[in-house]
Scaffold this active site. Sequence first.
Site, PDB file in Angstrom:
ATOM      1  N   HIS A  38      -7.260  -6.180   0.650  1.00  0.00           N
ATOM      2  CA  HIS A  38      -6.140  -5.235   0.641  1.00  0.00           C
ATOM      3  C   HIS A  38      -5.018  -5.665   1.577  1.00  0.00           C
ATOM      4  O   HIS A  38      -3.844  -5.535   1.252  1.00  0.00           O
ATOM      5  CB  HIS A  38      -6.646  -3.844   1.017  1.00  0.00           C
ATOM      6  CG  HIS A  38      -5.595  -2.784   0.928  1.00  0.00           C
ATOM      7  ND1 HIS A  38      -4.880  -2.539  -0.228  1.00  0.00           N
ATOM      8  CD2 HIS A  38      -5.125  -1.911   1.866  1.00  0.00           C
ATOM      9  CE1 HIS A  38      -4.025  -1.547  -0.007  1.00  0.00           C
ATOM     10  NE2 HIS A  38      -4.155  -1.158   1.243  1.00  0.00           N
ATOM     11  N   SER A  43       0.837  -1.197   0.000  1.00  0.00           N
ATOM     12  CA  SER A  43       0.000   0.000   0.000  1.00  0.00           C
ATOM     13  C   SER A  43       0.878   1.255   0.000  1.00  0.00           C
ATOM     14  O   SER A  43       1.657   1.458  -0.931  1.00  0.00           O
ATOM     15  CB  SER A  43      -0.961  -0.052   1.184  1.00  0.00           C
ATOM     16  OG  SER A  43      -2.041   0.829   1.014  1.00  0.00           O
TER      17      SER A  43
END
Length: 253
Positions: free
Chosen positions: A234, A84
């Site tokens: 994620h 990320s």
Amino acid sequence: MKLNFKKTGEGEPLIILHGLFGSADNWFSIARDLGKSYTLYLVDQRNHGDSPQSEDWDYEVMAEDIAELMKDEGLASAYLMGHSMGGKTAMFFALKYPEKVRKLIVADIAPRQYPVHHQTILEGLNAIKLEDLKSRKEADDLLSKYISDSGIRQFLLKSLGRDQDGNFIWKINLPVITAKIENVGEALDLDGTFDNPTLFMGGANSNYINEGDKADIDRFFPDHKIIHLKNAGHWLHAEQPEAVIQTVKAFLG
């Protein structure tokens, strides 16, 4: 900036960068396995974990932090992996210092711009008044008014610590992150390419890397591969750690 990091394992160097609101601790469970094959540098990025805090917070300075760490550790080059926000830092670093990166792994992020989508999390964290806080349970109760998912709350509350006097503190630089949250979503805006092998490793249940990102990935990282791990969102390293470990080993090995 001198970043806090944990060095473990043996073998070729692999630097791992966490995402927003995270810390080096997020990768400890995976490190137990990868450390059998690599010397791992599990890094707290600035304004996170036990690394120093600063008003300066963007990908330019975060990439320079990694360059300083490598210089201090005598690393001419290393494998680099980031998740990320850490993936954006890793991409920025690889484009700026391609000779320092042997192979690059980007976990669930693309080079494009992302809209700000952490407002509710920031509202919840800022609603916790540390000077009045009596317990972690109280912090969790306050945060639950904004975030229903207990797993996400527990992840965020890992950044709640105590100072030497026993007072609650944030290990993240919450005021700076709140003020400059748009910096996290910025697109890569650099010239040149990173021509060494690059792996984009997404979660099949995440929309952070999609078909529309391929043009940008092609532009910056011509020797790349994109995969999506089944049953992962994620936070793929927390949801599918064994799949992440095997994928990393196969790509680097």
